[in-house]
Design an enzyme around this catalytic site. Structure first.
Site, PDB file in Angstrom:
ATOM      1  N   GLY A  45       0.843  -1.189   0.000  1.00 24.70           N
ATOM      2  CA  GLY A  45       0.000   0.000   0.000  1.00 24.70           C
ATOM      3  C   GLY A  45       0.879   1.239   0.000  1.00 24.70           C
ATOM      4  N   GLN A  50       2.844  10.061   1.281  1.00 24.11           N
ATOM      5  CA  GLN A  50       4.147   9.393   1.438  1.00 24.11           C
ATOM      6  C   GLN A  50       5.125   9.760   0.322  1.00 24.11           C
ATOM      7  OE1 GLN A  50       2.188   5.353   2.215  1.00 24.11           O
ATOM      8  NE2 GLN A  50       4.051   5.205   3.413  1.00 24.11           N
ATOM      9  N   CYS A  94       5.405  -0.091   7.513  1.00 25.69           N
ATOM     10  CA  CYS A  94       5.087   1.076   6.687  1.00 25.69           C
ATOM     11  C   CYS A  94       6.329   1.450   5.879  1.00 25.69           C
ATOM     12  CB  CYS A  94       4.679   2.236   7.589  1.00 25.69           C
ATOM     13  SG  CYS A  94       4.277   3.742   6.697  1.00 25.69           S
ATOM     14  N   LEU A  95       6.136   1.765   4.599  1.00 22.05           N
ATOM     15  CA  LEU A  95       7.291   2.124   3.757  1.00 22.05           C
ATOM     16  C   LEU A  95       7.958   3.414   4.238  1.00 22.05           C
ATOM     17  CD1 LEU A  95       5.916   1.233   0.200  1.00 22.05           C
ATOM     18  CD2 LEU A  95       7.591  -0.034   1.563  1.00 22.05           C
ATOM     19  N   HIS A 136      -4.948   1.416   7.206  1.00 20.06           N
ATOM     20  CA  HIS A 136      -3.610   1.985   7.394  1.00 20.06           C
ATOM     21  C   HIS A 136      -3.408   3.168   6.433  1.00 20.06           C
ATOM     22  CE1 HIS A 136       0.936   1.421   7.927  1.00 20.06           C
ATOM     23  NE2 HIS A 136       0.864   2.181   6.853  1.00 20.06           N
ATOM     24  N   GLU A 137      -3.832   2.990   5.165  1.00 15.27           N
ATOM     25  CA  GLU A 137      -3.632   4.046   4.165  1.00 15.27           C
ATOM     26  C   GLU A 137      -4.552   5.246   4.414  1.00 15.27           C
ATOM     27  OE1 GLU A 137      -1.018   3.797   2.480  1.00 15.27           O
ATOM     28  OE2 GLU A 137      -0.711   1.679   2.899  1.00 15.27           O
ATOM     29  N   HIS A 140      -3.060   7.468   6.818  1.00 10.90           N
ATOM     30  CA  HIS A 140      -2.044   8.353   6.217  1.00 10.90           C
ATOM     31  C   HIS A 140      -2.675   9.654   5.715  1.00 10.90           C
ATOM     32  CE1 HIS A 140       1.849   6.405   6.208  1.00 10.90           C
ATOM     33  NE2 HIS A 140       1.362   5.273   5.737  1.00 10.90           N
TER      34      HIS A 140
HETATM   35 ZN   LIG Z   1       2.223   3.406   5.816  1.00 12.18          ZN
END
Ligand SMILES: [Zn+2]
Length: 174
Positions: A45, A50, A94-95, A136-137, A140
């Site tokens: 995701g 991000q 998370c990236l 989760h997204e 963000h």
């Molecule tokens: Zn994330």
């Protein structure tokens, strides 16, 4: 185009993102970049903030490994219209916070209304890994990270580690 992924801590990861007025070619190009950047990372995701774009757009692909065909979903202006009473604990990463994982409890399934890649309104029920990923997204887009669910002490420790990692990367690139 692969875009650089912002690392925590970064003020842009703490912002409330704005809805897109409509899904036009610019938004579709952003979705394509997000998918390419996510697959390259690799991750399941990736949200627009991000990569430093503060709009309510994200992409997911929770297909398992190479045995399953890709299953990309692009979402703009998502709204959770229903959450299951049942919750589920799952390890998240998370990236923007590489190599850090923690158990997070969330509703097991959610129904989400959103604009798809074609700009059409859609409502879908997400469960399993997709439900975790979508929540989760969406966090963000509201400036929230998964570590915000942890105790202040644990969060501080992770943020300290990330500051160190960012210093090291900056030095390596200098
Ligand atoms: Zn994330």
């Amino acid at each position: 185009m692969i875009r650089p992924i912002l690392l925590h801590p970064d003020p842009r990861l703490k912002k409330l993102c704005a809805p897109v007025p409509k899904v036009d070619d610019a938004v579709r190009a952003l979705m394509a970049d997000l998918l390419q950047t996510m697959y390259d990372a690799p991750g399941i995701g990736l949200a627009a903030p991000q990569v430093g774009v503060l709009t309510r757009v994200f992409v997911i692909d929770c297909a398992k490994g190479e045995d399953e065909p890709p299953d990309p979903v692009c979402l703009a202006n998502p709204e959770i219209t229903w959450s299951s009473g049942e919750t589920r604990e799952h390890e998240e990463g998370c990236l923007s916070i590489p190599d850090i994982y923690a158990m997070i409890t969330r509703p097991e399934a959610v129904r989400v209304r959103f604009l798809n890649r074609d700009g059409a309104g859609e409502e879908r029920l997400f469960d399993g890994m997709q439900a975790i990923c979508v929540q989760h997204e969406i966090d963000h887009l509201n400036g929230k990270l998964f570590i915000d669910y942890l105790s202040p002490m644990r969060r501080q420790m992770i943020t300290g580690k990330m500051k160190k990692l960012k210093r090291e990367r900056a030095r390596a690139n200098a």
